[in-house]
Write a protein that holds these residues in place. Structure first.
Motif, short mmCIF file in Angstrom:
data_model
loop_
_atom_site.label_atom_id
_atom_site.label_comp_id
_atom_site.label_asym_id
_atom_site.label_seq_id
_atom_site.Cartn_x
_atom_site.Cartn_y
_atom_site.Cartn_z
N TYR A 1 0.83 -1.21 0.00
CA TYR A 1 0.00 0.00 0.00
C TYR A 1 0.86 1.26 0.00
O TYR A 1 0.56 2.24 -0.70
N SER A 2 1.95 1.22 0.76
CA SER A 2 2.79 2.42 0.94
C SER A 2 3.59 2.77 -0.30
O SER A 2 4.16 3.86 -0.37
N HIS B 1 0.64 4.99 -1.78
CA HIS B 1 -0.29 5.74 -0.92
C HIS B 1 0.35 6.03 0.44
O HIS B 1 1.25 5.31 0.87
N THR B 2 -0.19 7.04 1.10
CA THR B 2 0.17 7.34 2.48
C THR B 2 -1.06 7.08 3.34
O THR B 2 -2.14 7.61 3.04
N PRO B 3 -0.94 6.28 4.39
CA PRO B 3 -2.10 6.06 5.27
C PRO B 3 -2.62 7.39 5.81
O PRO B 3 -1.85 8.32 6.05
N ASP B 4 -3.93 7.46 6.02
CA ASP B 4 -4.50 8.71 6.51
C ASP B 4 -4.18 8.91 7.99
O ASP B 4 -3.59 8.04 8.65
N HIS C 1 4.99 3.57 11.80
CA HIS C 1 4.26 4.85 11.75
C HIS C 1 5.22 5.98 11.38
O HIS C 1 4.92 6.79 10.49
N ARG D 1 8.02 5.95 9.79
CA ARG D 1 8.53 5.89 8.42
C ARG D 1 7.49 6.25 7.38
O ARG D 1 7.83 6.74 6.30
N ARG D 2 6.22 6.03 7.70
CA ARG D 2 5.17 6.28 6.70
C ARG D 2 4.43 7.59 6.91
O ARG D 2 3.84 8.10 5.97
N ARG D 3 4.47 8.11 8.13
CA ARG D 3 3.85 9.41 8.38
C ARG D 3 4.75 10.22 9.32
O ARG D 3 4.39 10.50 10.48
N ASP E 1 3.66 13.23 11.58
CA ASP E 1 2.93 13.09 12.84
C ASP E 1 3.83 13.23 14.07
O ASP E 1 3.33 13.20 15.20
#
Length: 261
Positions: free
Chosen positions: A125-126, A129-132, A208, A210-212, A215
C-alpha cells in the motif's frame, strides 16, 4: 527483498495448496496463493457457484495449511500441528476484537479457514499511498486490545502483517509466533510479557514514523528510535540470517511469480 516475496519461491517443503477445498459442506476453488514458506502455505479460495447453500457461500475465505511432512530425516509433523493449534488459539481468543480477522473453522489437524480481508499489506500500500491520519491511531487501538488480553504479537517488524482494507483501514494478521502466559504462575513472566508488548509498540511506532513522519515532533522521533537490549541483539542476528537465507533461496528456488488463479 521483502518477506512478502515468499510467494515467488518454489515450495521447498510440504504439498502445494489444493485447487479445490471442501469445507463446512461447501466447495471452494483456489483463486491465488498468498504465501508459501518452510512452515506453511496460505491461499484465497472463492466459493463455487454450485454450492447448495448460496447464502453462506458468497464470500471468499483464507485457507492456511501448516506443513507436516518430514524435512530430510527430521520428522516435523508435530511442529505443523503445534503451530496450527497456536494460531487458531489466538484467533479464537481475539475473535471479538475489531481489526482482527474472524476465525471460521479448523479443517484438519494442520489447517484452518479464517475470514479473508480484501486489501493489501501495508508495504504494498505504501508504495503508492500514504495512510490517513487515523490509520495508526486505529492500529494502535487494535494492538492495545490484543495486549489487554495478555497477548504479544511478536512479528510486527514486518509491514506484511498489517493489512490495509479497501476502505483504507488497518487489520492485524499472522499470530503464528504470538505469546500468552495465561494460567502460568511463574515469577517474571508478567515482566517478560510486558517487555514483548513494548517491542510490539516499538515496531508499530517505527512503521508509523517511516510512513507518516509529519505526525512526529523531532524529540518524539528521537524517542521512537530507542531500542531495548533484545531488539539490538535481534537486529545484529537478523541481518546475516536474512542475507544467507535469501542467497540460498535465490540460487535454488526462485521462480517467476504466479498469476492469480
Amino acid at each position: 527483498m521483502a518477506d512478502a516475496d515468499w510467494v515467488r519461491y518454489k515450495q521447498i517443503r510440504g504439498k502445494d495448496l489444493p485447487q479445490v477445498l471442501s469445507w463446512n459442506g461447501q466447495v471452494y476453488h483456489r483463486e491465488r496463493v498468498l504465501k508459501r514458506d518452510f512452515y506453511a502455505a496460505v491461499g484465497i479460495y472463492q466459493p463455487s457457484t454450485s454450492n447448495p447453500d448460496a447464502a453462506n457461500s458468497t464470500a471468499p475465505v483464507l485457507y492456511k495449511i501448516y506443513h507436516a511432512d518430514r524435512f530430510g530425516l527430521i520428522p516435523l509433523g508435530w511442529l505443523g500441528r503445534f503451530l496450527c493449534r497456536r494460531e487458531m488459539h489466538f484467533l479464537k481468543r481475539l475473535s471479538d476484537v475489531p481489526g482482527i480477522p474472524k476465525f471460521r473453522e479448523q479443517v484438519d489437524a494442520t489447517s484452518f479457514v479464517r475470514e479473508y480481508v480484501p486489501g493489501c499489506n501495508l508495504r504494498e500500500y505504501s508504495r503508492e499511498h500514504t495512510p490517513d491520519a487515523q490509520f495508526f491511531p486505529e492500529l494502535k487501538s487494535i494492538l492495545q486490545a490484543v495486549h489487554d488480553r495478555g497477548i504479544s504479537h511478536n512479528d510486527l517488524s514486518k509491514p506484511e502483517n498489517i493489512v490495509v482494507t479497501e476502505a483504507g483501514r488497518p487489520v492485524l494478521i499472522d499470530f503464528q509466533i504470538a505469546l500468552d502466559f495465561a494460567g502460568r504462575k511463574v515469577p517474571g513472566l508478567g515482566t517478560l510479557m510486558r517487555y514483548f508488548q513494548r517491542i510490539d509498540g516499538y515496531h508499530i511506532t517505527k512503521i508509523h514514523r517511516r510512513r507518516r513522519p509529519m505526525d512526529f515532533a523531532p524529540e518524539e522521533i528521537a524517542n521512537a528510535k530507542k531500542k531495548g537490549w533484545l531488539l539490538h541483539i535481534h537486529g545484529h542476528l537478523r541481518r546475516p540470517y536474512r542475507a544467507v537465507r535469501h542467497r540460498v533461496l535465490n540460487r535454488l528456488t526462485v521462480e517467476s511469480p504466479t498469476a492469480p488463479r
